[in-house]
Motif scaffolding. Structure first.
Motif, PDB file in Angstrom:
ATOM      1  N   LYS A   1      -3.883   7.720  -3.526  1.00 10.01           N
ATOM      2  CA  LYS A   1      -3.037   7.098  -4.542  1.00 10.01           C
ATOM      3  C   LYS A   1      -1.574   7.133  -4.101  1.00 10.01           C
ATOM      4  O   LYS A   1      -1.098   8.152  -3.591  1.00 10.01           O
ATOM      5  CB  LYS A   1      -3.192   7.814  -5.881  1.00 10.01           C
ATOM      6  CG  LYS A   1      -4.546   7.568  -6.522  1.00 10.01           C
ATOM      7  CD  LYS A   1      -4.630   8.212  -7.882  1.00 10.01           C
ATOM      8  CE  LYS A   1      -5.964   7.871  -8.548  1.00 10.01           C
ATOM      9  NZ  LYS A   1      -6.112   8.517  -9.854  1.00 10.01           N
TER      10      LYS A   1
ATOM     11  N   SER B   1       0.829  -1.220   0.000  1.00 10.74           N
ATOM     12  CA  SER B   1       0.000   0.000   0.000  1.00 10.74           C
ATOM     13  C   SER B   1       0.856   1.260   0.000  1.00 10.74           C
ATOM     14  O   SER B   1       0.394   2.323  -0.415  1.00 10.74           O
ATOM     15  CB  SER B   1      -0.925  -0.006   1.214  1.00 10.74           C
ATOM     16  OG  SER B   1      -0.170  -0.092   2.401  1.00 10.74           O
TER      17      SER B   1
ATOM     18  N   THR C   1     -10.043  -0.549  -9.865  1.00  3.16           N
ATOM     19  CA  THR C   1      -8.797  -0.629 -10.632  1.00  3.16           C
ATOM     20  C   THR C   1      -8.523   0.738 -11.245  1.00  3.16           C
ATOM     21  O   THR C   1      -9.422   1.364 -11.811  1.00  3.16           O
ATOM     22  CB  THR C   1      -8.934  -1.688 -11.747  1.00  3.16           C
ATOM     23  OG1 THR C   1      -9.242  -2.940 -11.130  1.00  3.16           O
ATOM     24  CG2 THR C   1      -7.647  -1.831 -12.528  1.00  3.16           C
ATOM     25  N   HIS C   2      -7.297   1.172 -11.101  1.00  2.00           N
ATOM     26  CA  HIS C   2      -6.928   2.505 -11.581  1.00  2.00           C
ATOM     27  C   HIS C   2      -5.857   2.381 -12.651  1.00  2.00           C
ATOM     28  O   HIS C   2      -4.882   1.631 -12.483  1.00  2.00           O
ATOM     29  CB  HIS C   2      -6.375   3.366 -10.430  1.00  2.00           C
ATOM     30  CG  HIS C   2      -7.349   3.549  -9.313  1.00  2.00           C
ATOM     31  ND1 HIS C   2      -8.210   4.612  -9.249  1.00  2.00           N
ATOM     32  CD2 HIS C   2      -7.613   2.784  -8.220  1.00  2.00           C
ATOM     33  CE1 HIS C   2      -8.954   4.516  -8.164  1.00  2.00           C
ATOM     34  NE2 HIS C   2      -8.619   3.402  -7.529  1.00  2.00           N
TER      35      HIS C   2
ATOM     36  N   ILE D   1      -9.848   7.300  -1.773  1.00  2.00           N
ATOM     37  CA  ILE D   1      -8.636   6.672  -2.317  1.00  2.00           C
ATOM     38  C   ILE D   1      -7.444   7.593  -2.100  1.00  2.00           C
ATOM     39  O   ILE D   1      -7.498   8.783  -2.437  1.00  2.00           O
ATOM     40  CB  ILE D   1      -8.798   6.399  -3.829  1.00  2.00           C
ATOM     41  CG1 ILE D   1      -9.994   5.483  -4.085  1.00  2.00           C
ATOM     42  CG2 ILE D   1      -7.516   5.794  -4.413  1.00  2.00           C
ATOM     43  CD1 ILE D   1      -9.837   4.079  -3.603  1.00  2.00           C
TER      44      ILE D   1
ATOM     45  N   SER E   1      -4.824  -2.075  -8.506  1.00  2.00           N
ATOM     46  CA  SER E   1      -6.116  -2.165  -7.811  1.00  2.00           C
ATOM     47  C   SER E   1      -5.954  -1.638  -6.397  1.00  2.00           C
ATOM     48  O   SER E   1      -5.048  -2.066  -5.670  1.00  2.00           O
ATOM     49  CB  SER E   1      -6.595  -3.613  -7.757  1.00  2.00           C
ATOM     50  OG  SER E   1      -6.821  -4.076  -9.067  1.00  2.00           O
ATOM     51  N   ILE E   2      -6.838  -0.715  -6.029  1.00  2.00           N
ATOM     52  CA  ILE E   2      -6.887  -0.229  -4.646  1.00  2.00           C
ATOM     53  C   ILE E   2      -8.299  -0.485  -4.159  1.00  2.00           C
ATOM     54  O   ILE E   2      -9.259   0.062  -4.711  1.00  2.00           O
ATOM     55  CB  ILE E   2      -6.547   1.274  -4.565  1.00  2.00           C
ATOM     56  CG1 ILE E   2      -5.170   1.554  -5.182  1.00  2.00           C
ATOM     57  CG2 ILE E   2      -6.574   1.740  -3.117  1.00  2.00           C
ATOM     58  CD1 ILE E   2      -4.839   3.028  -5.302  1.00  2.00           C
TER      59      ILE E   2
ATOM     60  N   VAL F   1       1.323   1.390  -4.021  1.00  2.00           N
ATOM     61  CA  VAL F   1       0.168   1.572  -4.910  1.00  2.00           C
ATOM     62  C   VAL F   1      -0.884   2.511  -4.313  1.00  2.00           C
ATOM     63  O   VAL F   1      -1.695   3.075  -5.043  1.00  2.00           O
ATOM     64  CB  VAL F   1      -0.486   0.230  -5.280  1.00  2.00           C
ATOM     65  CG1 VAL F   1       0.479  -0.649  -6.019  1.00  2.00           C
ATOM     66  CG2 VAL F   1      -1.028  -0.476  -4.063  1.00  2.00           C
ATOM     67  N   GLY F   2      -0.909   2.659  -2.983  1.00  2.00           N
ATOM     68  CA  GLY F   2      -1.907   3.496  -2.338  1.00  2.00           C
ATOM     69  C   GLY F   2      -2.892   2.662  -1.553  1.00  2.00           C
ATOM     70  O   GLY F   2      -2.798   1.430  -1.523  1.00  2.00           O
ATOM     71  N   SER F   3      -3.859   3.337  -0.918  1.00  2.00           N
ATOM     72  CA  SER F   3      -4.802   2.598  -0.086  1.00  2.00           C
ATOM     73  C   SER F   3      -6.098   3.400   0.068  1.00  2.00           C
ATOM     74  O   SER F   3      -6.164   4.572  -0.331  1.00  2.00           O
ATOM     75  CB  SER F   3      -4.187   2.342   1.293  1.00  2.00           C
ATOM     76  OG  SER F   3      -3.813   3.568   1.879  1.00  2.00           O
ATOM     77  N   GLU F   4      -7.088   2.736   0.633  1.00  2.00           N
ATOM     78  CA  GLU F   4      -8.337   3.415   0.971  1.00  2.00           C
ATOM     79  C   GLU F   4      -8.222   3.898   2.410  1.00  2.00           C
ATOM     80  O   GLU F   4      -7.867   3.108   3.289  1.00  2.00           O
ATOM     81  CB  GLU F   4      -9.507   2.442   0.857  1.00  2.00           C
ATOM     82  CG  GLU F   4      -9.952   2.166  -0.570  1.00  2.00           C
ATOM     83  CD  GLU F   4     -11.181   1.274  -0.599  1.00  2.00           C
ATOM     84  OE1 GLU F   4     -12.064   1.534  -1.410  1.00  2.00           O
ATOM     85  OE2 GLU F   4     -11.251   0.329   0.195  1.00  2.00           O
TER      86      GLU F   4
END
Lengths: 330, 265
Positions: A103, A84, A142-143, A101, A137-138, A87-90
């Motif tokens: 990013k 995370s 999907t981004h 989100i 995918s976060i 890629v990032g996280s919620e």
């Protein structure tokens, strides 16, 4: 040569030359690495740089990114890094009470993954998945990653304690692996001389000494649209049947050489042809010639093949075996 | 009827008298006899392999002057025995004049069971021919086989190894391709080989020691080699260049048709 192709070939020389000049104002030497980064940018491949610390890898990548007005981010890979973090996280927004989100740094044009072999395989895998599919995918979403998207990863070949060596399947994701060397004595002298010219960077009443990063030229002679146009031109570079035969034969011979345990995948031949096209474009040609694949063979092939234990015990190097294979191509 | 009477008389004879005592074979049995005179002892000439052994366990003299002997016996084979056969008077004389002393030794095992109490067969470890014999055989083999093998290797004359034919020289590889290029259209692999062979040839001719990519870049700029290599490049790789005629190719490659063998090794 038709006018359009001639114009495109000339544009390649101009594009590469201008980027090189811009980089050279900040970084001394490293012309080959600049060319490899340009090849990676023009083909959308990813680049793995191997070299000891302190030879301006980060500065070089950042300078190239600035020259083409690309968004640049850097991740220092460590053992406790999480997927995370890349890629990032919620995250829960306390104001709205809903998830939003966040990013990660992978959402950029040019990502420098510093010391990629220090992160756990899970993090390496998350990054390499993004490199391969150009999306991440976060949560449930999907981004798409920005375009262009290029990962330049670095590895330190000396300190191997506490590292996770990239497996062959993941190394194969990198179009090229280039081994950086120390600058020559003249180049190093020039580096020191430029260091002497750095002044103080004032902040209010205080100041800190400037670094080479502060000296990066902010002007961007090119923009993303110029890079896209160059990428279009690369696709028009002609590849002859003879050239393709050379590349395919090279990959095939790595699979039958007695000193090689694991030969190159077909992806190696594809990468060699694509990279050769970009190199031909940079050198102002609209067709690829053997010089192109010979110049790129080490960077494209060596990290994709594994020598046998017996060959390693005899002190054989991948470079020697590749030289034999190149001779056997004729 | 007369015959039956004779048979009854025979059965009543002392030789077929009822045993005075019984014992399982290998187990001690006891019998007591009384004598008017003399002392008894076991026959001293019998050894432990005798089918019947006896010992005088105790001797008692009664008020009437008769002497009672408690005899212990052990039989190793089933059957009816007369202890007179294994006893003598104390002075060593026979006791044949005494009444029979029958004892019965019987076995609980079947008739087909092995009846020997003592092991009489050879132990399994007792090798045929003797342990020492086989030890010597083993030692001879242990020493002999290495000696034979080493001797064979030392005395073995190496076969005449025919050296593999040397790999074809660059000239030998180049010649048929140059010939073919002058006479017909080369296939793609042939064109590729021709081009690379010319590169390698010139790299050797000029003694370029640097790695191949740098050497090739230098060759393309070389005064003599550059023209040839750039022309070949243009022929094989440039889609815009007009394809050369056979005569052009033949003229271009003529110097390479007459390379003396071994000139390019």
């Amino acid at each position: 040569m038709t006018d359009s192709i001639a114009k495109a070939a000339g544009a390649g020389t101009t594009f590469a030359g201008t980027v090189r000049e811009t980089v050279a104002r900040t970084v001394v030497g490293q012309e080959v690495v600049v060319e490899r980064i340009l090849i990676a940018l023009l083909t959308g491949g990813h680049l793995l740089l191997e070299g000891v610390p302190g030879i301006a890898k980060t500065l070089l990548v950042q300078t190239v990114g600035r020259a083409i007005d690309l968004e640049f981010k850097r991740i220092q890979f460590t053992i406790d890094l999480l997927p995370s973090d890349v890629v990032g996280s919620e995250i829960l927004d306390s104001a709205t009470g809903s998830f939003r989100i966040h990013k990660g740094p992978i959402f950029t044009n040019l990502l420098l993954a510093d010391e990629i072999n220090r992160a756990s395989p899970k993090v390496q895998s998350a990054l390499l998945e993004g490199m391969q599919e150009r999306k991440v995918s976060i949560g449930d979403t999907t981004h798409e990653l920005p375009a262009p998207f290029l990962v330049i990863a670095t590895q330190n070949p000396v300190e191997q304690a506490g590292t996770f060596e990239l497996p062959e399947a993941q190394l194969d994701r990198f179009m090229m692996r280039h081994q950086l060397s120390y600058p020559t004595q003249e180049q190093e002298t020039e580096v020191v001389r430029r260091g002497l010219e750095l002044k103080l960077k004032r902040q209010g009443e205080g100041a800190v000494p400037m670094t080479a990063f502060d000296a990066i030229d902010d002007s961007s002679p090119f923009h993303v649209r110029d890079l896209t146009a160059a990428m279009e031109s690369v696709l028009q570079v002609h590849v002859s049947d003879v050239f393709m035969r050379d590349c395919v034969e090279l990959a095939t011979l790595t699979r039958s050489h007695p000193d090689i345990e694991l030969g190159c995948s077909p992806r190696a031949a594809i990468s060699l042809v694509q990279a050769s096209r970009a190199r031909a474009f940079i050198h102002g040609r609209d067709y690829a010639i053997p010089e192109d694949f010979l110049a790129l063979a080490e960077d494209v092939v060596l990290h994709r093949m594994r020598l046998t234990y017996e060959a390693l015990a005899q002190g054989r190097r991948g470079e020697d075996v590749l030289a034999e294979i190149l001779t056997a191509l004729a | 009827m007369m015959m039956l009477q004779i048979l009854v008389m025979l059965l009543a004879m002392p030789g077929s008298a009822e045993p005075l005592a019984e014992a399982t074979r290998g187990i001690t049995g006891t019998v007591t006899i009384e004598l008017d005179r003399g002392m008894l002892r076991g026959r001293p000439d019998l050894d432990l392999d005798s089918p019947m052994l006896v010992r005088v366990a105790s001797i008692r003299t009664g008020p009437d002057g008769r002497t009672s002997f408690d005899l212990e016996f052990i039989g190793t084979h089933p059957g009816l025995y007369d202890l007179r056969d294994v006893l003598v008077f104390a002075d060593g004389t026979s006791i044949e004049e005494l009444d029979p002393i029958p004892v019965q030794v019987f076995s609980h095992l079947g008739t087909d069971a092995a009846s020997d109490l003592a092991m009489t067969g050879s132990p399994p470890s007792n090798l045929h021919g003797g342990y020492l014999f086989w030890l010597i055989v083993l030692a001879v083999l242990w020493l002999g086989i290495p000696i034979v093998l080493i001797s064979r290797r030392l005395l073995h004359t190496p076969a005449v190894v025919v050296p593999p034919p040397p790999p074809p020289t660059l000239a030998q590889q180049l010649e048929p391709l140059v010939e073919a290029a002058a006479n017909r259209n080369l296939s793609v692999p042939e064109q590729a080989r021709l081009e690379l062979l010319l590169y390698w040839h010139w790299q050797e001719q000029l003694g370029l020691e640097e790695p191949r990519p740098e050497a090739v870049a230098r060759l393309r700029r070389h005064e003599d080699a550059g023209h040839l290599l750039r022309t070949i490049e243009s022929w094989l790789h440039d889609p815009q260049a007009s394809p050369p005629s056979k005569d052009d190719i033949s003229t271009l490659l003529r110097p390479y048709r007459e390379i003396p063998a071994g000139a390019l090794s």
